[in-house]
Scaffold this active site. Structure first.
Site, PDB file in Angstrom:
ATOM      1  N   GLY A   1       6.422  -5.382   0.480  1.00 43.35           N
ATOM      2  CA  GLY A   1       7.088  -6.675   0.562  1.00 43.35           C
ATOM      3  C   GLY A   1       6.508  -7.653   1.556  1.00 43.35           C
TER       4      GLY A   1
ATOM      5  CE1 TYR B   1       2.789  -5.646  -8.100  1.00 43.66           C
ATOM      6  CE2 TYR B   1       2.467  -7.084  -6.204  1.00 43.66           C
ATOM      7  CZ  TYR B   1       2.917  -5.902  -6.743  1.00 43.66           C
ATOM      8  OH  TYR B   1       3.510  -4.971  -5.942  1.00 43.66           O
TER       9      TYR B   1
ATOM     10  CD  GLU C   1       6.751   2.674  -0.948  1.00 44.73           C
ATOM     11  OE1 GLU C   1       6.334   3.831  -1.059  1.00 44.73           O
ATOM     12  OE2 GLU C   1       7.726   2.231  -1.574  1.00 44.73           O
ATOM     13  CB  CYS C   2       1.759  -3.160   1.770  1.00 41.53           C
ATOM     14  SG  CYS C   2       2.968  -3.489   3.059  1.00 41.53           S
ATOM     15  N   GLY C   3       1.598  -3.411  -1.424  1.00 45.71           N
ATOM     16  CA  GLY C   3       0.678  -3.666  -2.516  1.00 45.71           C
ATOM     17  C   GLY C   3       0.051  -5.038  -2.337  1.00 45.71           C
ATOM     18  NE  ARG C   4       3.559 -10.209  -3.552  1.00 43.63           N
ATOM     19  CZ  ARG C   4       3.732 -10.473  -4.847  1.00 43.63           C
ATOM     20  NH1 ARG C   4       2.898 -11.268  -5.464  1.00 43.63           N
ATOM     21  NH2 ARG C   4       4.751  -9.963  -5.495  1.00 43.63           N
TER      22      ARG C   4
ATOM     23  CB  CYS D   1       0.009 -19.830 -30.184  1.00 41.61           C
ATOM     24  SG  CYS D   1      -1.679 -19.628 -30.745  1.00 41.61           S
TER      25      CYS D   1
HETATM   26  C1  LIG Z   1       6.341  -2.860  -5.863  1.00 40.24           C
HETATM   27  C2  LIG Z   1       6.735  -1.912  -4.828  1.00 40.24           C
HETATM   28  C3  LIG Z   1       6.033  -1.860  -3.622  1.00 40.24           C
HETATM   29  C4  LIG Z   1       4.937  -2.817  -3.274  1.00 40.24           C
HETATM   30  O1  LIG Z   1       5.474  -4.073  -3.084  1.00 40.24           O
HETATM   31  P1  LIG Z   1       4.576  -5.287  -2.524  1.00 40.24           P
HETATM   32  O2  LIG Z   1       5.528  -6.413  -2.550  1.00 40.24           O
HETATM   33  O3  LIG Z   1       3.439  -5.449  -3.461  1.00 40.24           O
HETATM   34  O4  LIG Z   1       4.134  -4.919  -1.164  1.00 40.24           O
HETATM   35  C5  LIG Z   1       6.399  -0.892  -2.712  1.00 40.24           C
HETATM   36  N1  LIG Z   1       7.390  -0.016  -2.976  1.00 40.24           N
HETATM   37  C6  LIG Z   1       8.081  -0.039  -4.125  1.00 40.24           C
HETATM   38  C7  LIG Z   1       9.157   0.951  -4.353  1.00 40.24           C
HETATM   39  C8  LIG Z   1       7.785  -0.983  -5.087  1.00 40.24           C
HETATM   40  O5  LIG Z   1       8.481  -1.021  -6.220  1.00 40.24           O
END
Ligand SMILES: *Cc1c(COP(=O)(O)O)cnc(C)c1O
Length: 359
Positions: free
Chosen positions: A184, A329, A222-225, A300
């Site tokens: 997040g 994403y 646990e970061c993604g973005r 379209c």
């Molecule tokens: C999507 C998600 C993340 C990663 O979220 P980001 O906003 O990309 O950091 C971490 N934990 C869980 C459970 C998620 O669903």
């Protein structure tokens, strides 16, 4: 710091990240297979709102030893799978918190969603997690926000998490070992020059973590973005430029089937125009100057919009638009085969050399 694979699970990216993160957070059998293709012994944690018994069993076979569990039924499914494999697995209970919250965190938690265990149901869930033979209750998982741009708010949230977990330890007479605070941490797409202040966050994080009990041996992010958004770009050719009922449109060879992020976040994605001089002499070359444009794709549907009402100096058919911050994403969240256009090429830069690869 774990990497949440759903943001981008391209193999070259996973290989680059593997040595610098604690492990990968996966939410499906498919993601687990991709993680294992990168490292047989990588630490993998398994989450997600709806998991099948077969998926859980396979995850145990593939050496996942920590699961984020989201319901009472799932605790039972997981325990059965673990017992069948002759294992005991660690679980973190994912909790959807109840308020009240500190003001800056108000929008981030405590809303009805499909995720996690309602805090009011936590006593029963803790009971199951302690009693079921295939499980060991290791702690809690609290991912309650997305794309947060304020370091202060993030710290406030961690303080709230600390107080919640301390309360549960007292209430249930348990000892938490692992606290997973989710992802997040945000990316400022609207104003890339003003990003989440990670340095300030990290400076305040150390003293905050000092206030956590010593028996919380692990605090997981646990970061993604935040980890991968900046490392990717999406380049598209301008196919046409036209004016329609008073609005200027830039139509590109691509769109939301490659890059659905702007639609999913309802924002205009930042881009720059790369001028391309070559153009076939026999064709007219439409262009706009000093105006606002909407950048739309080749699908379209009126929903195929990457940016709207964005000021540009000049755009011509044949130019290239380069969207920044496309590493998270982007491809992963898109509906690739809607209208059956070709997929984009994926190029990866490694040690100064470009390589075309499948994601
Ligand atoms: C999507 C998600 C993340 C990663 O979220 P980001 O906003 O990309 O950091 C971490 N934990 C869980 C459970 C998620 O669903």
């Amino acid at each position: 710091m774990f990497y949440a694979m759903k943001a981008n699970s391209a193999n070259p990216l996973l290989r680059a990240l593997a040595p610098v993160v604690a492990g990968f957070e996966v939410s499906s059998g498919g993601e687990l297979a991709k993680a294992r293709a990168v490292g047989a012994e990588l630490a993998v944690i398994f989450g997600g709102p709806a998991k099948t018994g077969a998926e859980l069993a396979e995850a145990i076979t593939m050496r996942v030893r920590r699961f984020h569990v989201e319901s009472a039924l799932e605790l039972h499914r997981l325990s059965a799978a673990a017992q069948a494999a002759g294992e005991v697995v660690d679980v973190l209970l994912r909790v959807n918190l109840s308020g009240p919250f500190p003001p800056s965190t108000l929008a981030m938690a405590g809303q009805p969603t499909q995720f996690g265990i309602d805090e009011h149901s936590l006593p029963a869930a803790v009971g199951h997690a302690r009693r079921l033979p295939g499980l060991r209750l290791a702690g809690f998982h609290l991912h309650s926000l997305s794309n947060n741009l304020s370091a202060r708010a993030h710290l406030d949230l961690l303080e709230l998490y600390r107080d919640k977990v301390l309360g549960w330890e007292r209430e249930f007479g348990i000892r938490c070992e692992v606290l997973n605070v989710g992802g997040g941490i945000g990316v400022n797409y609207a104003e890339p020059a003003a990003p989440f202040d990670f340095s300030a966050f990290a400076l305040c994080l150390a003293p905050l973590v000092d206030t956590f009990p010593a028996h919380w041996r692990e605090v997981d992010f646990e970061c993604g973005r935040f980890l991968v958004a900046e490392c990717g770009r999406y380049a598209v050719r301008v196919l046409d430029v036209k004016r329609n009922h008073g609005a200027d449109y830039v139509l590109v060879r691509g769109g939301t089937h490659h890059f659905r992020l702007p639609v999913s976040w309802q924002h205009s994605h930042p881009f720059t125009v790369l001028p391309v001089d070559e153009w076939p002499a026999e064709l007219p070359r439409p262009e706009v100057r000093d105006t606002r444009v909407s950048v739309v794709g080749e699908l379209c549907t009126p929903k195929d919009v990457l940016a709207s009402g964005v000021p540009v100096d000049r755009v011509r058919a044949g130019d290239v638009l380069m969207f920044s911050h496309a590493g998270a994403y982007g491809w992963e969240i898109s509906h690739h085969d809607f209208l059956s256009h070709p997929h984009p090429e994926h190029w990866f830069l490694r040690n100064g050399a470009w390589r075309r690869d499948d994601p």
